[in-house]
Write a protein that holds these residues in place. Structure first.
Motif, mmCIF file in Angstrom:
data_model
loop_
_atom_site.group_PDB
_atom_site.id
_atom_site.type_symbol
_atom_site.label_atom_id
_atom_site.label_comp_id
_atom_site.label_asym_id
_atom_site.label_seq_id
_atom_site.Cartn_x
_atom_site.Cartn_y
_atom_site.Cartn_z
ATOM 1 N N ASN A 17 -24.522 -10.316 -12.846
ATOM 2 C CA ASN A 17 -23.203 -10.951 -12.008
ATOM 3 C C ASN A 17 -22.543 -11.666 -12.845
ATOM 4 O O ASN A 17 -22.378 -12.974 -12.752
ATOM 5 N N PRO A 18 -21.693 -11.038 -13.656
ATOM 6 C CA PRO A 18 -20.954 -11.645 -14.546
ATOM 7 C C PRO A 18 -19.730 -12.439 -13.736
ATOM 8 O O PRO A 18 -19.107 -12.250 -12.737
ATOM 9 N N GLY A 19 -19.583 -13.594 -14.670
ATOM 10 C CA GLY A 19 -18.373 -14.273 -14.201
ATOM 11 C C GLY A 19 -16.978 -13.934 -14.548
ATOM 12 O O GLY A 19 -16.672 -12.872 -15.110
ATOM 13 N N MET A 20 -15.948 -15.026 -14.472
ATOM 14 C CA MET A 20 -14.514 -14.863 -14.792
ATOM 15 C C MET A 20 -14.229 -14.436 -16.081
ATOM 16 O O MET A 20 -13.505 -13.592 -16.284
ATOM 17 N N ILE A 21 -14.961 -15.213 -17.141
ATOM 18 C CA ILE A 21 -14.565 -14.684 -18.641
ATOM 19 C C ILE A 21 -15.126 -13.079 -18.694
ATOM 20 O O ILE A 21 -14.145 -12.479 -19.403
ATOM 21 N N PRO A 22 -16.177 -12.695 -18.416
ATOM 22 C CA PRO A 22 -16.353 -11.288 -18.676
ATOM 23 C C PRO A 22 -15.523 -10.346 -17.935
ATOM 24 O O PRO A 22 -15.204 -9.348 -18.349
ATOM 25 N N LYS A 23 -15.278 -10.763 -16.562
ATOM 26 C CA LYS A 23 -14.328 -10.001 -15.805
ATOM 27 C C LYS A 23 -12.966 -9.723 -16.529
ATOM 28 O O LYS A 23 -12.105 -8.751 -16.310
ATOM 29 N N ALA A 24 -12.592 -11.008 -16.986
ATOM 30 C CA ALA A 24 -11.378 -10.873 -17.570
ATOM 31 C C ALA A 24 -11.155 -10.139 -18.951
ATOM 32 O O ALA A 24 -10.196 -9.321 -19.087
ATOM 33 N N LEU A 25 -12.255 -9.925 -19.594
ATOM 34 C CA LEU A 25 -12.212 -9.044 -20.802
ATOM 35 C C LEU A 25 -12.315 -8.106 -20.243
ATOM 36 O O LEU A 25 -11.751 -6.725 -20.874
ATOM 37 N N ASP A 26 -13.202 -7.154 -19.154
ATOM 38 C CA ASP A 26 -12.892 -5.918 -18.666
ATOM 39 C C ASP A 26 -11.526 -5.609 -18.372
ATOM 40 O O ASP A 26 -11.077 -4.340 -18.703
ATOM 41 N N GLN A 27 -10.870 -6.508 -17.640
ATOM 42 C CA GLN A 27 -9.480 -6.154 -17.415
ATOM 43 C C GLN A 27 -8.348 -6.164 -18.710
ATOM 44 O O GLN A 27 -7.748 -4.947 -18.526
ATOM 45 N N VAL A 28 -8.708 -6.734 -19.476
ATOM 46 C CA VAL A 28 -7.778 -6.724 -20.963
ATOM 47 C C VAL A 28 -8.191 -5.324 -21.403
ATOM 48 O O VAL A 28 -7.120 -4.693 -21.813
ATOM 49 N N PHE A 29 -9.383 -5.198 -21.722
ATOM 50 C CA PHE A 29 -9.646 -3.740 -22.338
ATOM 51 C C PHE A 29 -9.193 -2.409 -21.577
ATOM 52 O O PHE A 29 -8.890 -1.459 -21.891
ATOM 53 N N ALA A 30 -9.366 -2.608 -20.261
ATOM 54 C CA ALA A 30 -8.985 -1.483 -19.551
ATOM 55 C C ALA A 30 -7.241 -1.551 -19.533
ATOM 56 O O ALA A 30 -6.757 -0.323 -19.516
ATOM 57 N N GLU A 31 -6.616 -2.656 -19.503
ATOM 58 C CA GLU A 31 -5.114 -2.561 -19.704
ATOM 59 C C GLU A 31 -4.697 -2.063 -20.990
ATOM 60 O O GLU A 31 -3.765 -1.319 -21.088
ATOM 61 N N ARG A 32 -5.742 -2.264 -22.076
ATOM 62 C CA ARG A 32 -5.170 -1.961 -23.343
ATOM 63 C C ARG A 32 -5.380 -0.408 -23.389
ATOM 64 O O ARG A 32 -4.453 0.190 -24.235
ATOM 65 N N GLY A 33 -6.107 0.223 -22.723
ATOM 66 C CA GLY A 33 -6.182 1.705 -22.790
ATOM 67 C C GLY A 33 -4.812 2.194 -22.283
ATOM 68 O O GLY A 33 -4.407 3.487 -22.685
ATOM 69 N N LYS A 34 -4.430 1.546 -20.868
ATOM 70 C CA LYS A 34 -3.413 2.104 -20.468
ATOM 71 C C LYS A 34 -1.979 2.001 -21.337
ATOM 72 O O LYS A 34 -1.231 2.676 -21.409
ATOM 73 N N LEU A 35 -2.099 0.662 -21.876
ATOM 74 C CA LEU A 35 -0.875 0.684 -23.088
ATOM 75 C C LEU A 35 -1.145 1.750 -24.258
ATOM 76 O O LEU A 35 0.161 1.955 -24.601
ATOM 77 N N ALA A 36 -2.240 2.101 -24.617
ATOM 78 C CA ALA A 36 -2.093 2.959 -25.635
ATOM 79 C C ALA A 36 -1.651 4.318 -25.376
ATOM 80 O O ALA A 36 -1.065 5.124 -26.162
ATOM 81 N N GLU A 37 -1.734 4.608 -23.991
ATOM 82 C CA GLU A 37 -1.205 5.660 -23.770
ATOM 83 C C GLU A 37 0.554 5.955 -23.621
ATOM 84 O O GLU A 37 0.902 6.785 -23.797
ATOM 85 N N ARG A 38 1.042 4.554 -23.811
ATOM 86 C CA ARG A 38 2.438 4.602 -23.899
ATOM 87 C C ARG A 38 2.732 4.305 -25.334
ATOM 88 O O ARG A 38 3.935 3.767 -25.442
ATOM 89 N N GLY A 39 1.932 4.436 -26.044
ATOM 90 C CA GLY A 39 2.288 4.201 -27.758
ATOM 91 C C GLY A 39 2.053 2.812 -28.005
ATOM 92 O O GLY A 39 2.570 2.487 -29.328
ATOM 93 N N TRP A 40 1.455 1.735 -27.509
ATOM 94 C CA TRP A 40 1.089 0.361 -27.909
ATOM 95 C C TRP A 40 -0.333 0.391 -28.513
ATOM 96 O O TRP A 40 -1.287 1.197 -28.036
ATOM 97 N N LYS A 41 -0.356 -0.247 -29.571
ATOM 98 C CA LYS A 41 -1.652 -0.636 -30.275
ATOM 99 C C LYS A 41 -1.950 -2.214 -30.242
ATOM 100 O O LYS A 41 -1.062 -2.996 -30.354
ATOM 101 N N THR A 42 -3.013 -2.332 -29.368
ATOM 102 C CA THR A 42 -3.483 -3.676 -28.933
ATOM 103 C C THR A 42 -4.621 -4.284 -29.706
ATOM 104 O O THR A 42 -5.650 -3.614 -29.999
ATOM 105 N N THR A 43 -4.290 -5.542 -30.396
ATOM 106 C CA THR A 43 -5.583 -6.299 -31.004
ATOM 107 C C THR A 43 -5.962 -7.480 -29.980
ATOM 108 O O THR A 43 -4.976 -8.258 -29.620
ATOM 109 N N VAL A 44 -7.351 -7.608 -30.031
ATOM 110 C CA VAL A 44 -7.933 -8.557 -29.062
ATOM 111 C C VAL A 44 -8.658 -9.665 -30.055
ATOM 112 O O VAL A 44 -9.742 -9.153 -30.762
ATOM 113 N N GLU A 45 -8.425 -11.059 -30.056
ATOM 114 C CA GLU A 45 -8.933 -11.988 -30.831
ATOM 115 C C GLU A 45 -9.558 -13.057 -29.844
ATOM 116 O O GLU A 45 -8.936 -13.337 -29.157
ATOM 117 N N CYS A 46 -10.978 -13.400 -30.337
ATOM 118 C CA CYS A 46 -11.553 -14.304 -29.653
ATOM 119 C C CYS A 46 -11.901 -15.533 -30.474
ATOM 120 O O CYS A 46 -12.423 -15.179 -31.681
#
Length: 678
Positions: free
Chosen positions: A435-464
């Motif tokens: 039952n993941p909390g807010m931090i893992p769910k935020a990461l799920d959203q970030v990586f899902a949005e990164r895939g959508k941005l890649a379809e429009r030519g964006w290259k996304t880097t995530v640093e933690c």
């Protein structure tokens, strides 16, 4: 002008010469063709044309031109067996002959010429010249020169046509030679097989002749010698064997001839199939070229559509970001979300100190303490959202999802949990494996949005990065503790927000990478047992995620979006008389309460609009300064429903009300655009 012994030299004019009328005879129509293809004409026609040209070479100034034409006709006479032989029509020959005669008559020393333009019975125009020998010459030089120039121009046109036809014949000859070479290479194998069959037939013929000679020799010897009946019988037997062998050889020879005929037939069939294959190949090549052209057109059309759709997507995304920013500003740049922890132990006997109003206007936005506990009437506490004990992690995450999206859009955001020890702050921020909390769910959203941005030519880097503030010291949880490391790492502010010098920053590609890091960091975090909580967090854990997106647009410009999300699991506030802390735990409790008190002073200054906000009173408030000053923030107010925790719950509710009334400046989006360097 007197004249005697007239000699008429007639030159036929081309259809482009001056003529008094447009009628043309059948002969003139035949003469109008400059060059004709004569597939059925052979060497005689070409040789005749070459002879005519040699007869008219004497005209001054036309010798090089006529020599070149003669060379072409001589070459045609040598190669007169093909379909590309040339012949010069009568009109062109007569024009050259008339020009020669005109030039020759004008060069006679003791004669004079008179030229006149006349027409014959067929309506054709010709030039008549009369000469005399009295030494007097009168010539219309200008007219003659004009006619000569006109006839010369027409001859040059005829020569150009001849040259073009010669070039065409040479090209066709080259094509024929190439085709002949291909046919030779294709029949080479069949010819080799034929040679083998012919060699076999020759060997059999030679053996047959040898046997015939041996038979003749034997017959001679039989005639010379008087043999016994037994010998004659043997000879007869041998003759029978020879005849049998002859028959066998004859049958073999017949079989070889049949095989030879069969091989020839196979060659013919293969040649026909080869011709059909070549025809099919040409058709397939043409179809392939057509398909390639069609495919290129389709690719170009799809590329234009993709660019158009991408442009529309970019415009829609820009509108979405603008509307999203407007909505968040209307909702407030800092929001307070209250979450009540479930009852611990036997829930059937536990009694909650908190109640929820039933009116539709306040449902999900307010709560209050039980009237029998507070006395003097019910006190209502209103927040941006209130979640009861049965609310799931997914339901709570809906409130912070827009702030995670703001980080993807290039803005700073901060999410932190506040409450007393044991109220469920760590569960809310980290959760569990199932039952993941807010931090893992935020990461799920970030990586899902990164895939959508890649379809429009964006290259996304995530640093933690993950640090903790323990007793006012900043420590890195992503590295093993080192006695030689400084007691506390310095905090500095930049355009990205608050950064810790020396902290390890890890580039992650998926949620699993972050889960592994979080598991290792959690083991290094300071925890301890108190009388309130067996695994009480003794430090503030700060998880920082930086999202950088870049791309090159259609105008060759480099675009970038840079956003930072800070998520903090604050240590719980404690009363010393309840926690029973002593020694090191007492020091930890004092440091935690001091930093939380400093956070309350900052919120109070923001609420009152004080000119000075005391961010530097604590490492915690200094770390939160960029988010509280010009970013967007969400505070999870975690409450315990237990009656024993009511005093701490009241303090938390009052603090939450104070934060809910604070107003911070609008956040700034970090988006840059520059000319790309390619």
């Amino acid at each position: 002008v007197p004249h005697s012994s007239p000699s008429a030299v007639a030159m036929r004019f081309s259809p482009f010469s001056r003529k008094p009328k447009e009628e043309k005879s059948e002969d003139a129509d035949k003469e109008a063709l400059p060059v004709e293809r004569a597939e059925d004409r052979r060497g005689a026609g070409a040789a005749e044309n070459a002879g005519d040209l040699h007869n008219i070479k004497g005209a001054s100034g036309l010798t090089p031109l006529i020599d070149n034409l003669s060379a072409v006709l001589d070459r045609d006479s040598k190669n007169n067996s093909g379909p590309g032989s040339l012949s010069l029509n009568h009109a062109t020959t007569r024009k050259l002959t008339g020009l020669e005669a005109l030039h020759a008559s004008s060069k006679k020393p003791n004669s004079y010429n008179r030229h006149s333009i006349q027409t014959d019975n067929n309506g054709d125009i010709f030039l008549s010249t009369a000469s005399a020998s009295n030494g007097e010459i009168q010539v219309d030089v200008a007219g003659i020169q004009a006619d000569i120039d006109e006839q010369k121009g027409e001859l040059e046109k005829d020569m150009d046509l001849l040259e073009k036809m010669c070039n065409d014949i040479e090209a066709r000859l080259e094509d024929a030679l190439a085709e002949n070479s291909q046919l030779k290479s294709l029949t080479k194998f069949q010819e080799a097989e034929l040679m083998e069959v012919c060699d076999s037939a020759d060997r059999l013929s030679t053996e047959n002749e040898t046997l015939k000679k041996e038979k003749t020799s034997l017959n001679k010897r039989i005639a010379e010698l008087s043999l016994s009946p037994s010998v004659q019988q043997n000879i007869a037997s041998m003759q029978t064997e020879v005849e049998t062998m002859n028959k066998t050889l004859l049958a073999d020879n017949t079989e070889l001839l049949d095989r030879l005929d069969e091989a020839a037939e196979n060659i013919r069939i293969m040649q026909e199939k080869l011709a059909e294959t070549e025809t099919t190949l040409v058709a397939l090549q043409q179809r392939n070229e057509h398909l390639e052209t069609t495919n290129n057109d389709i690719d170009a059309r799809y590329e234009r559509q993709i660019k158009s759709l991408q442009q529309e997507a970019d415009e829609s995304d820009a509108i979405r970001r603008k509307l999203h920013d407007t909505i968040q500003e209307l909702r407030g740049n800092i929001r307070v979300v209250c979450r009540v922890r479930p009852e611990l132990g036997d829930s059937s006997t536990a009694t909650s100190t908190l109640t929820y109003p039933g009116s539709p206007q306040l449902r999900g936005r307010a709560l209050s303490l039980r009237e029998d506990l507070v006395g003097g009437g019910q006190q209502l506490y209103e927040f941006d959202a209130v979640f009861s004990a049965d609310a799931s992690q997914e339901t709570c995450y809906v409130e912070i999802s827009p702030y995670v999206q703001s980080t993807m859009d290039g803005r700073n955001a901060c999410i932190f949990s506040y409450g007393q020890s044991g109220s469920g702050k760590t569960y809310t921020m980290l959760g569990t494996a199932t039952n993941p909390g807010m931090i893992p769910k935020a990461l799920d959203q970030v990586f899902a949005e990164r895939g959508k941005l890649a379809e429009r030519g964006w290259k996304t880097t995530v640093e933690c990065s993950l640090i903790e503030i323990y007793n006012e010291s900043v420590r890195d949880l992503l590295v093993e503790s080192n006695p030689m490391s400084p007691a506390s790492m310095p905090i500095r502010h930049s355009t990205k927000g608050a950064e810790v010098d020396g902290a390890r920053v890890v580039v992650v590609d998926d949620v699993d990478d972050v889960t592994t890091l979080m598991s290792e960091a959690t083991k290094r975090r300071a925890t301890g047992k108190t009388s309130i909580n067996d695994t009480s967090s003794r430090s503030h854990a700060v998880f920082t995620m930086t999202v950088l997106s870049t791309r090159t647009n259609d105008q060759e410009e480099q675009e970038s979006m840079d956003g930072t999300l800070v998520m903090i699991d604050l240590a719980g506030s404690e009363r010393l008389n309840r926690s029973g802390s002593t020694g090191e735990r007492l020091k930890e409790t004092t440091s935690i309460n001091k930093s939380l008190s400093a956070l309350g002073d900052v919120i109070a200054a923001l609420v009152s609009g004080a000119p000075h906000v005391p961010y530097r009173n604590s490492k915690l408030t200094y770390l939160l300064q960029p988010a509280l000053q010009s970013g967007r923030a969400v505070m999870f107010l975690n409450l315990s429903p237990a009656e024993a925790d009511m005093p701490e719950s009241v303090c938390s509710l009052r603090f939450g009300e104070k934060v809910n009334r604070s107003i911070i400046a609008a956040s700034k989006r970090r988006v840059t655009q520059s000319k790309a360097h390619i």
